[in-house]
Design a protein around this motif. Sequence first.
Motif, short mmCIF file in Angstrom:
data_model
loop_
_atom_site.label_atom_id
_atom_site.label_comp_id
_atom_site.label_asym_id
_atom_site.label_seq_id
_atom_site.Cartn_x
_atom_site.Cartn_y
_atom_site.Cartn_z
N TYR A 174 -2.93 8.32 10.73
CA TYR A 174 -3.56 8.67 9.48
C TYR A 174 -4.05 7.41 8.77
N CYS A 175 -5.22 7.49 8.18
CA CYS A 175 -5.61 6.43 7.26
C CYS A 175 -5.36 6.92 5.84
N ALA A 176 -5.16 5.98 4.96
CA ALA A 176 -4.83 6.32 3.58
C ALA A 176 -5.38 5.24 2.66
N LEU A 177 -5.52 5.62 1.42
CA LEU A 177 -6.15 4.76 0.43
C LEU A 177 -5.18 4.46 -0.70
N ARG A 178 -5.23 3.23 -1.15
CA ARG A 178 -4.47 2.80 -2.32
C ARG A 178 -5.47 2.30 -3.34
N TYR A 179 -5.48 2.88 -4.52
CA TYR A 179 -6.49 2.52 -5.51
C TYR A 179 -6.36 1.08 -6.00
N LEU A 180 -5.17 0.56 -6.01
CA LEU A 180 -4.99 -0.85 -6.32
C LEU A 180 -5.31 -1.65 -5.08
N GLY A 181 -6.30 -2.53 -5.20
CA GLY A 181 -6.86 -3.15 -4.01
C GLY A 181 -6.09 -4.32 -3.44
N ASN A 182 -5.14 -4.84 -4.18
CA ASN A 182 -4.42 -6.01 -3.67
C ASN A 182 -2.93 -5.81 -3.90
N TRP A 183 -2.15 -6.68 -3.35
CA TRP A 183 -0.70 -6.57 -3.51
C TRP A 183 -0.05 -7.94 -3.38
N SER A 184 1.14 -8.03 -3.96
CA SER A 184 1.94 -9.24 -3.80
C SER A 184 3.00 -9.04 -2.74
N GLU A 185 3.44 -7.82 -2.57
CA GLU A 185 4.35 -7.43 -1.50
C GLU A 185 3.75 -6.23 -0.80
N ARG A 186 4.22 -5.95 0.42
CA ARG A 186 3.67 -4.83 1.15
C ARG A 186 3.80 -3.56 0.31
N PRO A 187 2.70 -2.87 0.07
CA PRO A 187 2.77 -1.68 -0.77
C PRO A 187 3.53 -0.56 -0.07
N PRO A 188 4.35 0.17 -0.81
CA PRO A 188 5.08 1.29 -0.20
C PRO A 188 4.15 2.43 0.12
N GLN A 189 4.60 3.30 0.99
CA GLN A 189 3.79 4.44 1.43
C GLN A 189 3.40 5.31 0.24
N THR A 190 4.26 5.40 -0.75
CA THR A 190 3.97 6.25 -1.91
C THR A 190 2.81 5.73 -2.75
N ASP A 191 2.42 4.47 -2.54
CA ASP A 191 1.27 3.93 -3.28
C ASP A 191 -0.04 4.48 -2.76
N PHE A 192 -0.02 5.00 -1.54
CA PHE A 192 -1.23 5.50 -0.91
C PHE A 192 -1.38 6.97 -1.27
N THR A 193 -2.42 7.29 -2.00
CA THR A 193 -2.49 8.61 -2.63
C THR A 193 -3.57 9.52 -2.07
N SER A 194 -4.45 8.99 -1.22
CA SER A 194 -5.44 9.84 -0.56
C SER A 194 -5.30 9.63 0.93
N TRP A 195 -5.32 10.74 1.68
CA TRP A 195 -5.04 10.69 3.12
C TRP A 195 -6.10 11.44 3.91
N GLY A 196 -6.33 10.96 5.12
CA GLY A 196 -7.18 11.68 6.04
C GLY A 196 -6.39 12.77 6.74
N GLN A 197 -7.09 13.46 7.63
CA GLN A 197 -6.46 14.59 8.33
C GLN A 197 -5.70 14.15 9.57
N GLY A 198 -5.92 12.92 10.00
CA GLY A 198 -5.20 12.38 11.15
C GLY A 198 -5.97 12.52 12.45
N THR A 199 -5.68 11.63 13.38
CA THR A 199 -6.26 11.68 14.71
C THR A 199 -5.17 11.38 15.72
N GLN A 200 -5.13 12.17 16.78
CA GLN A 200 -4.06 12.05 17.77
C GLN A 200 -4.36 10.92 18.75
N VAL A 201 -3.36 10.10 18.97
CA VAL A 201 -3.40 9.09 20.02
C VAL A 201 -2.23 9.36 20.96
N THR A 202 -2.55 9.55 22.22
CA THR A 202 -1.53 9.81 23.22
C THR A 202 -1.61 8.73 24.30
#
Length: 126
Positions: free
Chosen positions: A95-123
């Motif tokens: 899945y790709c996801a978007l975080r409206y805040l464009g930069n960070w000082s520490e790795r942003p947590p997953q909860t910071d990402f508020t818009s998500w794609g539908q996903g693509t399968q990799v096998t």
Amino acid sequence: QVRLVESGGGLVQAGGSVRLSCAASGGTFSTYAMGWFRQAPGKEREFVSAINWSGGKTYYADSVKGRFTISRDNAKNTVYLQMNSLKPEDTAVYYCALRYLGNWSERPPQTDFTSWGQGTQVTVSS
């Protein structure tokens, strides 16, 4: 509202490569941080990689460091995930996801990402 659409997944042999793309529409893509996450069957969704608004700062999970590369093209409103030396344990929905805040000082947590794609399968076959 920003819409994210992933593409590029599929079936690949172990040791092979795949490039995922995530195209964004709406919003101001060039100001957002972007991330890739994955979810394997029976497992929780996990962080894979993130990139800041300019592409000048990236972050990788230890499990993919040195094998995966995240990049972005702000002119095309697209973020990529180049995956090399794939292993069967990389099999997941990505899945790709978007975080409206464009930069960070520490790795942003997953909860910071508020818009998500539908996903693509990799096998990845062994």
